[in-house]
Design an enzyme around this catalytic site. Structure first.
Site, PDB file in Angstrom:
ATOM      1  N   PHE A 217      -7.894  -5.113   3.440  1.00  0.00           N
ATOM      2  CA  PHE A 217      -6.976  -5.039   2.309  1.00  0.00           C
ATOM      3  C   PHE A 217      -7.317  -3.821   1.448  1.00  0.00           C
ATOM      4  CE2 PHE A 217      -4.387  -8.072  -0.573  1.00  0.00           C
ATOM      5  CZ  PHE A 217      -3.265  -7.873   0.201  1.00  0.00           C
ATOM      6  N   PRO A 218      -7.553  -2.647   2.074  1.00  0.00           N
ATOM      7  CA  PRO A 218      -8.021  -1.482   1.316  1.00  0.00           C
ATOM      8  C   PRO A 218      -7.024  -0.980   0.287  1.00  0.00           C
ATOM      9  CG  PRO A 218      -7.334  -0.820   3.522  1.00  0.00           C
ATOM     10  CD  PRO A 218      -7.339  -2.324   3.499  1.00  0.00           C
ATOM     11  N   LEU A 219      -5.755  -1.355   0.465  1.00  0.00           N
ATOM     12  CA  LEU A 219      -4.731  -0.932  -0.480  1.00  0.00           C
ATOM     13  C   LEU A 219      -4.196  -2.094  -1.297  1.00  0.00           C
ATOM     14  CD1 LEU A 219      -2.869   1.464   1.949  1.00  0.00           C
ATOM     15  CD2 LEU A 219      -4.461   2.099   0.145  1.00  0.00           C
ATOM     16  N   GLY A 220      -4.763  -3.286  -1.086  1.00  0.00           N
ATOM     17  CA  GLY A 220      -4.351  -4.439  -1.863  1.00  0.00           C
ATOM     18  C   GLY A 220      -2.871  -4.724  -1.803  1.00  0.00           C
TER      19      GLY A 220
ATOM     20  N   TYR B  55      -4.474 -12.130  15.379  1.00  0.00           N
ATOM     21  CA  TYR B  55      -3.292 -11.372  14.982  1.00  0.00           C
ATOM     22  C   TYR B  55      -2.223 -11.545  16.048  1.00  0.00           C
ATOM     23  CZ  TYR B  55      -6.577  -8.999  11.808  1.00  0.00           C
ATOM     24  OH  TYR B  55      -7.526  -8.713  10.851  1.00  0.00           O
TER      25      TYR B  55
ATOM     26  N   GLY C 256      -0.630  -2.784  -2.278  1.00  0.00           N
ATOM     27  CA  GLY C 256      -0.023  -2.111  -3.420  1.00  0.00           C
ATOM     28  C   GLY C 256      -0.431  -2.691  -4.754  1.00  0.00           C
TER      29      GLY C 256
END
Length: 281
Positions: free
Chosen positions: A208-211, A64, A213
């Site tokens: 990516f727990p929220l994709g 990162y 959005g």
């Protein structure tokens, strides 16, 4: 009044106790996760806010930035025990933003020294193999992580982006504390991996727990449930992850204190059995 992290706890590797709702530090970098963020002071403010909100698990990676996110985490938390820090090795970067698998054992041994320096620590709490490398035998890469643990440079070993067979292979080499795979209410391709983690008491970190959005075909039901709780779609998606399995450790990331507090507030949402069923279907 600021929200408090109301998620219950999980013992990473059986001994590092953290609240299950953590923080992913990938976004504390520049565009395409390359270079420093536009405002490093603001990025540090987000990190400093974590303990105040009860967030005590931070996930980052050497790729990162590369190196930028680890450096910022080290500047804020190096030498303290306020948070458990997880990082990863196994991906190379370039200015085009590519993510290139590189699991060579010598490279991993080099990278752990870089990460230890940037994180300002003597040993990494949780060191994860970022992605299997088709050019390097998986077992060789995992053995390198196991050796780092034996040498005291790493407290616990994790995997990322693996299938069940790879997890089983790794378990024959080292105690696996966590698995980090892409997973959210709209993408459950790693359900079998999650189930194996539940059986073995391994933490499952859904990246990516929220994709971003985009949560597949779940948008309508997410909005309906969110309205019932006076919450956002993102908050319901996080609440679902926490209730779906006792071993999930969601790590939503943000570069904004406001969004951080909104994510933490999701841990207070209690979804009904019917709401869970609708989201599960």
């Amino acid at each position: 009044m600021a929200p408090q992290n109301q998620s219950d706890t999980f013992d990473i590797g059986g001994e590092l106790t953290v609240h299950r709702l953590g923080f992913g530090a990938m976004r504390l970098t520049g565009e395409d996760i390359i270079g420093p963020p536009e405002d490093e002071a603001a990025a540090r403010d987000v990190l400093r806010r974590l303990p105040d909100l009860g967030v005590d698990f931070v996930d980052t990676a050497d790729s990162y930035g590369p190196g930028v996110s680890e450096r910022l985490v080290g500047e804020v938390f190096g030498g303290s025990d306020e948070v458990v820090v997880a990082t990863k090795a196994g991906l190379l970067r370039n200015r085009a933003g590519d993510w290139l698998p590189h699991g060579d054992p010598d490279y991993i041994r080099n990278q752990v020294l870089c990460s230890i320096d940037r994180l300002r620590t003597d040993a990494i709490d949780l060191y994860q193999f970022h992605r299997p490398d088709p050019e390097t035998p998986f077992e060789d890469s995992v053995r390198a992580f196991a050796e780092l643990k034996d040498e005291g440079l790493v407290e616990h070993v994790g995997l990322s982006n693996v299938d069940v067979d790879q997890l089983e292979t790794a378990l024959e080499i080292v105690d696996v504390a966590t698995v980090q795979n892409e997973y959210n209410v709209g993408n459950r391709e790693s359900e079998a991996v999650l189930e194996r983690c539940e059986e073995a008491g391994i933490g499952f970190i859904p990246w990516f727990p929220l994709g971003a959005g985009d949560l597949g075909g779940k948008g309508e039901v997410l909005d309906e449930v969110a309205d019932a709780h006076d919450a956002s779609r993102r908050q319901v998606a996080l609440a679902w992850l926490l209730q779906h399995s006792p071993v999930t450790l969601p790590i939503p990331g943000t570069s904004s204190v406001e969004h951080l507090e909104s994510n933490v507030a999701a841990a207070a949402i209690e979804l009904s059995d019917d709401e869970m069923r609708r989201l599960d279907d």
